[in-house]
Design an enzyme around this catalytic site. Structure first.
Site, PDB file in Angstrom:
ATOM      1  N   ASN A  13     -53.297  84.605 124.664  1.00  0.00           N
ATOM      2  CA  ASN A  13     -51.871  84.878 124.844  1.00  0.00           C
ATOM      3  C   ASN A  13     -51.433  84.081 126.072  1.00  0.00           C
ATOM      4  OD1 ASN A  13     -49.992  87.938 125.587  1.00  0.00           O
ATOM      5  ND2 ASN A  13     -49.299  86.038 124.675  1.00  0.00           N
ATOM      6  N   GLN A  45     -44.884  82.837 126.233  1.00  0.00           N
ATOM      7  CA  GLN A  45     -43.800  83.253 127.130  1.00  0.00           C
ATOM      8  C   GLN A  45     -43.762  82.364 128.376  1.00  0.00           C
ATOM      9  OE1 GLN A  45     -45.666  86.163 125.987  1.00  0.00           O
ATOM     10  NE2 GLN A  45     -44.072  86.854 124.591  1.00  0.00           N
ATOM     11  N   CYS A  72     -44.364  92.217 130.147  1.00  0.00           N
ATOM     12  CA  CYS A  72     -45.424  91.458 129.481  1.00  0.00           C
ATOM     13  C   CYS A  72     -46.733  91.811 130.174  1.00  0.00           C
ATOM     14  CB  CYS A  72     -45.150  89.964 129.560  1.00  0.00           C
ATOM     15  SG  CYS A  72     -46.456  88.958 128.821  1.00  0.00           S
ATOM     16  N   GLY A  73     -47.592  92.540 129.476  1.00  0.00           N
ATOM     17  CA  GLY A  73     -48.827  93.015 130.087  1.00  0.00           C
ATOM     18  C   GLY A  73     -49.792  91.909 130.458  1.00  0.00           C
ATOM     19  N   ASN A  74     -50.114  91.040 129.501  1.00  0.00           N
ATOM     20  CA  ASN A  74     -51.046  89.954 129.797  1.00  0.00           C
ATOM     21  C   ASN A  74     -50.464  88.986 130.819  1.00  0.00           C
ATOM     22  OD1 ASN A  74     -53.263  90.680 128.207  1.00  0.00           O
ATOM     23  ND2 ASN A  74     -52.410  89.718 126.373  1.00  0.00           N
ATOM     24  N   ASN A 154     -41.864  97.473 126.601  1.00  0.00           N
ATOM     25  CA  ASN A 154     -41.280  96.817 125.430  1.00  0.00           C
ATOM     26  C   ASN A 154     -41.414  97.759 124.241  1.00  0.00           C
ATOM     27  OD1 ASN A 154     -40.485  94.291 126.474  1.00  0.00           O
ATOM     28  ND2 ASN A 154     -42.575  93.509 126.341  1.00  0.00           N
ATOM     29  N   ASN A 187     -41.648  94.862 118.526  1.00  0.00           N
ATOM     30  CA  ASN A 187     -42.957  94.252 118.353  1.00  0.00           C
ATOM     31  C   ASN A 187     -43.704  94.998 117.252  1.00  0.00           C
ATOM     32  OD1 ASN A 187     -43.337  92.311 120.862  1.00  0.00           O
ATOM     33  ND2 ASN A 187     -42.342  94.157 121.610  1.00  0.00           N
ATOM     34  N   GLU A 205     -45.101  89.326 117.677  1.00  0.00           N
ATOM     35  CA  GLU A 205     -44.407  89.591 118.930  1.00  0.00           C
ATOM     36  C   GLU A 205     -42.916  89.277 118.828  1.00  0.00           C
ATOM     37  OE1 GLU A 205     -45.329  89.062 123.676  1.00  0.00           O
ATOM     38  OE2 GLU A 205     -46.803  88.572 122.136  1.00  0.00           O
ATOM     39  N   ARG A 206     -42.127  90.244 119.235  1.00  0.00           N
ATOM     40  CA  ARG A 206     -40.673  90.083 119.247  1.00  0.00           C
ATOM     41  C   ARG A 206     -40.284  88.859 120.068  1.00  0.00           C
ATOM     42  NH1 ARG A 206     -36.907  94.264 122.634  1.00  0.00           N
ATOM     43  NH2 ARG A 206     -38.373  93.508 124.211  1.00  0.00           N
ATOM     44  N   CYS A 214     -51.611  90.483 122.848  1.00  0.00           N
ATOM     45  CA  CYS A 214     -50.439  91.027 123.530  1.00  0.00           C
ATOM     46  C   CYS A 214     -50.867  92.275 124.284  1.00  0.00           C
ATOM     47  CB  CYS A 214     -49.338  91.354 122.526  1.00  0.00           C
ATOM     48  SG  CYS A 214     -47.901  92.190 123.259  1.00  0.00           S
TER      49      CYS A 214
END
Length: 270
Positions: A13, A45, A72-74, A154, A187, A205-206, A214
């Protein structure tokens, strides 16, 4: 204009990270899409690091289609690793549009982020009408899918399936993402239970499409599995290139832990 940036990923990701703490480049939607385009630099992203008066930084997340993402976690784990190396701190705190994210270095390139308390009320997802978020039925291609919705910064909907091989995520994903019941889109994750503490997933992913991993989807999958009484913590969520460990602290906050890549310095032309 050439901008110095960083390229990082968490389990594939991937992100382009631009430091705007000393200068705001005011990138427009066209420039964001250009950077994210796989024919150019390419990423899931774009992340902008901005100054925070209270914490280590304020993070702005932009999807590859130019739209905003609240969390965004990652990506947060990647920037935490980057700023930890910069400052020699093992705890990094960010402001985001969805709230405060606290990260810490567990070991080299292994970063844990606290994404906060999950939301399950229909207004908090959000959903366009009052509905039981544990069992949301959506009809796609003459088939019925029943999923559980969770917001972990999210909005996510998770469908638990016995098999993933027959799921055409490229077809079903965008149709569920853009369903009218989700006013801010959503998502989409399909999850297969391997064991009580291990799930394998496919993710749409949205605003970014099919992604290799994700972080918030991993968190949402673990929460949804708990809601449906089919898992316990800690839980491993398996993506194409590896697993993310999800746990819960004594306050009910969700903890996400996994590896991130080394930092690659690049220059992007906008």
């Amino acid at each position: 204009m050439d901008l110095k940036a960083y390229k990082m990923d968490g389990l594939g990701n991937d992100f382009v990270i631009i430091d705007e703490r000393n200068h705001n480049y005011n990138l427009d939607e066209f420039q964001i899409k250009k950077i994210c385009d796989r024919k150019n630099i390419g990423c899931d992203q774009l992340i902008l690091i901005r100054e925070s008066k209270k914490f280590d930084a304020f993070l702005i997340f932009k999807n590859s289609d130019g739209s905003n993402s609240s969390a965004c976690g990652n990506g947060s784990r990647c920037v935490a690793s980057l700023l930890s190396k910069e400052s020699s701190k093992n705890k990094i705190i960010f402001e985001t549009e969805s709230g405060i994210l606290k990260s810490k270095v567990i070991s080299k390139n292994n970063i844990q982020t606290n994404v906060g308390f999950p939301k399950t009320n229909w207004k908090e997802i959000p959903i366009s009408k009052e509905i039981d978020t544990k069992k949301i039925e959506i009809n796609i291609n003459n088939s019925s899918y029943v999923g559980t919705a969770v917001n972990v910064g999210n909005p996510h909907i998770i469908f638990f399936k016995d098999e993933l091989e027959n799921i055409n995520i490229m077809d079903i994903g965008p149709k569920i993402e853009n369903n009218s019941i989700f006013p801010e889109k959503i998502n989409v994750t399909f999850a297969k239970k391997i064991s009580e503490t291990h799930f394998k997933v496919l993710h749409w992913e949205r605003g970014a499409g099919s992604t290799k991993a994700c972080g918030t989807a991993a968190c949402a999958t673990a929460v949804a599995a708990e809601i449906n009484n089919i898992s316990s913590y800690p839980t491993e969520i398996e993506f194409k290139l590896g697993k993310i460990k999800i746990d819960k602290d004594t306050y009910g906050n969700i903890l996400m832990e996994g590896n991130v890549s080394n930092v690659e310095e690049i220059y992007v032309n906008v």
